[in-house]
Enzyme design. Sequence first.
Site, PDB file in Angstrom:
ATOM      1  N   ASN A  97       0.820  -1.158  -0.095  1.00  0.00           N
ATOM      2  CA  ASN A  97       0.067  -0.086  -0.118  1.00  0.00           C
ATOM      3  C   ASN A  97       0.756   1.175   0.003  1.00  0.00           C
ATOM      4  O   ASN A  97       0.230   2.275  -0.427  1.00  0.00           O
ATOM      5  CB  ASN A  97      -0.950  -0.030   1.218  1.00  0.00           C
ATOM      6  CG  ASN A  97      -1.677   1.256   1.368  1.00  0.00           C
ATOM      7  OD1 ASN A  97      -2.503   1.528   0.550  1.00  0.00           O
ATOM      8  ND2 ASN A  97      -1.092   2.080   2.482  1.00  0.00           N
ATOM      9  N   TYR A 139       5.314   8.968 -11.036  1.00  0.00           N
ATOM     10  CA  TYR A 139       4.269   8.074 -10.226  1.00  0.00           C
ATOM     11  C   TYR A 139       3.258   7.206 -11.254  1.00  0.00           C
ATOM     12  O   TYR A 139       3.126   5.988 -11.077  1.00  0.00           O
ATOM     13  CB  TYR A 139       3.484   9.014  -9.370  1.00  0.00           C
ATOM     14  CG  TYR A 139       2.050   8.338  -8.415  1.00  0.00           C
ATOM     15  CD1 TYR A 139       2.431   7.770  -7.489  1.00  0.00           C
ATOM     16  CD2 TYR A 139       0.949   8.464  -9.071  1.00  0.00           C
ATOM     17  CE1 TYR A 139       1.344   6.873  -6.583  1.00  0.00           C
ATOM     18  CE2 TYR A 139      -0.172   7.846  -8.318  1.00  0.00           C
ATOM     19  CZ  TYR A 139       0.259   7.101  -7.056  1.00  0.00           C
ATOM     20  OH  TYR A 139      -0.826   6.476  -6.443  1.00  0.00           O
ATOM     21  N   THR A 158      -8.611  10.896   1.899  1.00  0.00           N
ATOM     22  CA  THR A 158      -7.469  10.644   3.054  1.00  0.00           C
ATOM     23  C   THR A 158      -7.008  11.883   3.598  1.00  0.00           C
ATOM     24  O   THR A 158      -6.985  12.942   2.972  1.00  0.00           O
ATOM     25  CB  THR A 158      -6.285   9.431   2.546  1.00  0.00           C
ATOM     26  OG1 THR A 158      -5.586   9.990   1.330  1.00  0.00           O
ATOM     27  CG2 THR A 158      -6.833   8.357   2.121  1.00  0.00           C
TER      28      THR A 158
END
Length: 245
Positions: free
Chosen positions: A89, A155, A189
């Site tokens: 994760n 990314y 988040t």
Amino acid sequence: MLAGRVALITGGSRGLGKEMAQAFAAAGADLVIASRRIDGCRELAARLSEKYGCRALPVAANVGDWAECDALIEAAYAEFGRVDVLVNNAGISPLYPSLAEVGESLFDKVIGVNLKGPFRLVAEIGTRMAAAGGGSIVNITSVAATRSDVIALPYSAAKAGLNNLTEGFAQAFGPTVRVNAIQCGPFETDIATHWPDEFRAQFATTVALGRPGRPDEIIGAALYFASDASSFCTGSILRLDGGIR
């Protein structure tokens, strides 16, 4: 659902990792909670142990470092003797002013955490799982893997690579070890506090459900892949993005 199993979660002390750690503990699993910041790991491990009666090992680890990946693996096996579920994760996507100003250090860091580390963990733990008779590996990837953005190209490339590794490792470790991925869209988040207003405004038109995901909305997919509920599922990449386009 996960009673008697040991789950190792990287980036496990906050955000989506924290949600999955809580859900796995509630489902009966013991945990290895790994993150670069040990204080958060210790705090969560203590809370989950008290609430659910599980064993929870906090480990400080930068998964972008090959040696720290190996140390994390050894710590998990020294404590529990096995790992039944691995969740990759941990992830980073630093901002940069322009593509020409992406330095080698930033590029290497992004590739390290998002691709190199997961490769090392899956290769080693998957091999041990196969020798022990089975296990489940869940890679957390991103919509950026298939919808690259100029503000996050390293990314995007790393997550595309992780999608590829998911399918490759599923073939390498079958039939006993299953390897799947959850390809996440935007989630509320702690990183969402840095979203610019114009980025958040786009959700109304670019996401079919019209909003980002709540952190707890990853739990169903994570439990599915981690448990025997997905016993005939491997090499799959599940979009969990609210219908983003």
